[in-house]
Design a protein around this motif. Sequence first.
Motif, PDB file in Angstrom:
ATOM      1  N   LEU B 232      33.606  32.564 -15.580  1.00 47.63           N
ATOM      2  CA  LEU B 232      32.461  32.413 -14.676  1.00 47.63           C
ATOM      3  C   LEU B 232      32.936  32.334 -13.227  1.00 47.63           C
ATOM      4  O   LEU B 232      32.369  32.970 -12.328  1.00 47.63           O
ATOM      5  N   LEU B 247      23.423  33.896 -17.623  1.00 49.36           N
ATOM      6  CA  LEU B 247      24.267  32.896 -18.285  1.00 49.36           C
ATOM      7  C   LEU B 247      23.729  32.707 -19.694  1.00 49.36           C
ATOM      8  O   LEU B 247      22.690  32.085 -19.901  1.00 49.36           O
ATOM      9  N   CYS B 248      24.454  33.291 -20.643  1.00 54.05           N
ATOM     10  CA  CYS B 248      23.972  33.360 -22.027  1.00 54.05           C
ATOM     11  C   CYS B 248      24.703  32.358 -22.905  1.00 54.05           C
ATOM     12  O   CYS B 248      24.105  31.724 -23.771  1.00 54.05           O
ATOM     13  N   GLY B 249      26.001  32.234 -22.694  1.00 61.07           N
ATOM     14  CA  GLY B 249      26.798  31.327 -23.506  1.00 61.07           C
ATOM     15  C   GLY B 249      28.091  31.008 -22.784  1.00 61.07           C
ATOM     16  O   GLY B 249      28.479  31.711 -21.846  1.00 61.07           O
ATOM     17  N   MET B 250      28.736  29.926 -23.188  1.00 57.57           N
ATOM     18  CA  MET B 250      29.986  29.502 -22.543  1.00 57.57           C
ATOM     19  C   MET B 250      30.941  29.030 -23.621  1.00 57.57           C
ATOM     20  O   MET B 250      31.354  27.866 -23.646  1.00 57.57           O
ATOM     21  N   MET B 275      22.539  35.326  -7.749  1.00 51.76           N
ATOM     22  CA  MET B 275      21.549  34.669  -8.592  1.00 51.76           C
ATOM     23  C   MET B 275      22.199  34.388  -9.940  1.00 51.76           C
ATOM     24  O   MET B 275      22.777  35.279 -10.549  1.00 51.76           O
ATOM     25  N   MET B 276      22.128  33.132 -10.386  1.00 50.94           N
ATOM     26  CA  MET B 276      22.656  32.753 -11.696  1.00 50.94           C
ATOM     27  C   MET B 276      21.494  32.175 -12.490  1.00 50.94           C
ATOM     28  O   MET B 276      20.835  31.243 -12.022  1.00 50.94           O
ATOM     29  N   GLN B 277      21.271  32.726 -13.667  1.00 50.66           N
ATOM     30  CA  GLN B 277      20.119  32.258 -14.459  1.00 50.66           C
ATOM     31  C   GLN B 277      20.558  31.981 -15.884  1.00 50.66           C
ATOM     32  O   GLN B 277      21.000  32.900 -16.596  1.00 50.66           O
ATOM     33  N   GLY B 278      20.438  30.725 -16.296  1.00 50.78           N
ATOM     34  CA  GLY B 278      20.676  30.393 -17.691  1.00 50.78           C
ATOM     35  C   GLY B 278      19.462  30.745 -18.527  1.00 50.78           C
ATOM     36  O   GLY B 278      18.327  30.622 -18.061  1.00 50.78           O
ATOM     37  N   PHE B 279      19.705  31.190 -19.748  1.00 53.41           N
ATOM     38  CA  PHE B 279      18.557  31.492 -20.613  1.00 53.41           C
ATOM     39  C   PHE B 279      18.875  31.204 -22.070  1.00 53.41           C
ATOM     40  O   PHE B 279      20.036  31.186 -22.475  1.00 53.41           O
ATOM     41  N   ILE B 280      17.817  30.938 -22.811  1.00 53.37           N
ATOM     42  CA  ILE B 280      17.866  30.623 -24.238  1.00 53.37           C
ATOM     43  C   ILE B 280      16.933  31.631 -24.897  1.00 53.37           C
ATOM     44  O   ILE B 280      15.773  31.764 -24.494  1.00 53.37           O
TER      45      ILE B 280
END
Lengths: 337, 337
Positions: B232, B247-250, B275-280
């Motif tokens: 990242l 941002l899908c997984g870490m 732009m950083m966007q986490g999502f589920i």
Amino acid sequence: MTTPAKARSVHLVSRPQGEPVPEHFSIVDEAVAEPAEAEVLVRNRYMSVDPYMRGRMNDTESYVPPFALNRPMEGAALGEVVASRADGVAEGTLVLHNRGWREYATIPAAEARPVDPDRVPSVTSYLGIAGMTGLTAWVGLFDIARTAPGETVFVSGAAGAVGSAAGQMAKLRGAGRVVGSAGSTAKTDYVRDGLGFDAAFDYHDGPVAELLAEAAPEGVDVYFDNVGGEHLEAALHNMRNHGRMALCGMISQYNAVGPAPGPRDMFQAIARRVMMQGFIIGDHMHRMSAFLDDVGPWLADGSIRADETFADGIDNAPEAFLGMMRGQNTGKMIVRL
Amino acid sequence: MTTPAKARSVHLVSRPQGEPVPEHFSIVDEAVAEPAEAEVLVRNRYMSVDPYMRGRMNDTESYVPPFALNRPMEGAALGEVVASRADGVAEGTLVLHNRGWREYATIPAAEARPVDPDRVPSVTSYLGIAGMTGLTAWVGLFDIARTAPGETVFVSGAAGAVGSAAGQMAKLRGAGRVVGSAGSTAKTDYVRDGLGFDAAFDYHDGPVAELLAEAAPEGVDVYFDNVGGEHLEAALHNMRNHGRMALCGMISQYNAVGPAPGPRDMFQAIARRVMMQGFIIGDHMHRMSAFLDDVGPWLADGSIRADETFADGIDNAPEAFLGMMRGQNTGKMIVRL
């Protein structure tokens, strides 16, 4: 009005590693150039000192080029045209331009925007709430973070120029709870009692994540970041699901030597579906007119308070910048020339 | 078909601190419940093991609740209805549901979605490319990161289920350059030669930021994060202006004990307007039908390759999960029951 032969300007004479000190600057007497065709000579009355200028003191290419050494620095300024060779720009016109850090500026008329002192609470508003500062707060809150009525908004650097504007605008647009952080009790009192934030804390009083959790017990929907570092991490760990962050500035890191640590446990951005968006106000100038339409009535009726801290004289401009970086200002820091 | 009296399931018997080991799991013989009214009994044929399950092994509330101890774990599974007390669900129907980690599942028919094996390359596609895995790649790339033709896309975990799908979809939609990272030369060969990425690197070969800079010398417009941590940070420092991160997984952080370090020099997110966007993916199930319309033709004509790694038997399910966490799979890891 006669043009002086010489006038003073502020040069950057060496590049700071870490915190800048007065010795990085020099006040220099320089010849004042007569305006050429299509140019104007401006006597600067006010100049702005802003956190982003710290970045320009480094020798690294970024979204704005570094300041050249041993040349006048640059930045927003407001002055009066004292000689003009440009059609339609009369002597006496008040103009906003980007050649601050000097008493007189000879510039293309195209780079000087005439402003109307009667449309704003005070003429210096054009350097702050009715200019880039206000636009930054407004774009960050509404275009970037899409702040909606009822939401909880956290603003760091809440006693600063952008932060104080952002918190008040959020409130005026119906935010449910607005929380601010600042660096002293006097400032948090000001943020709460003077600006109408619902809560404020002094970030020296404990871990920011804990202070924020107390001030926003149901979490944060929108974080307006002016500070970065521990504040950014604290916001991440207090974010509600689907929260948004407008990353506007990170003043806590501007003097960092080497890469500053990032927010730990970034997985929270996934678990909470957080959106983080960095922005630079120069990309959003096309929003100025919509911003002024929106904010103008709030300025006219006094709904927004935009305090200013003044320093006097170009000799004091470096110290005004350094003081602003240390948080000595409340609201917008301006040098009166 | 007769229902067995007993069948096996996998329980979590203690919570891992750091890396999980086989001793955290137990294979348990349990009575198979007859379906009640509106329920079906499903004989599971295939079950999915996925990185997000590691989070459910911790005792922390997140976007999915923790696995209960000493109870069967949960997860996507594909099976055949062997007894039905639900109107309209015949015995023999193939269904997708969320009660994996067990040989037989008695569940409300409403929680079992019938699927058509003739519409996909192989029935297990519903656990992968034609299911949540493919949807995750597609939503992340196009809804979250708004990947546009001509852009440079970086996908970490590129030999994994989501990563391999994301890179191929980006390419099919006209990305200018697609770069992947993986954990071995065999995998990077596969990513480049088997999946058609333009470039791939083994993240063990040096600092990720440098490997990425070599593979994407003009910078990255879109980062699809499956790995987090150093990846990242490397992406942030190689981002082009106005870049976006889904941002899908870490996976690099899921076994972390204590908060994992964040990306250093977060100011780059401002300077580069990132732009950083986490999502589920669970938030985006309404996009499944649009996704299948878009991806269906690519599956039908073989434009997308979706490899699978199989483990056999429920006894091997814990090891399949652990192996997947260590990167032993290529593409989707599936347990055949």
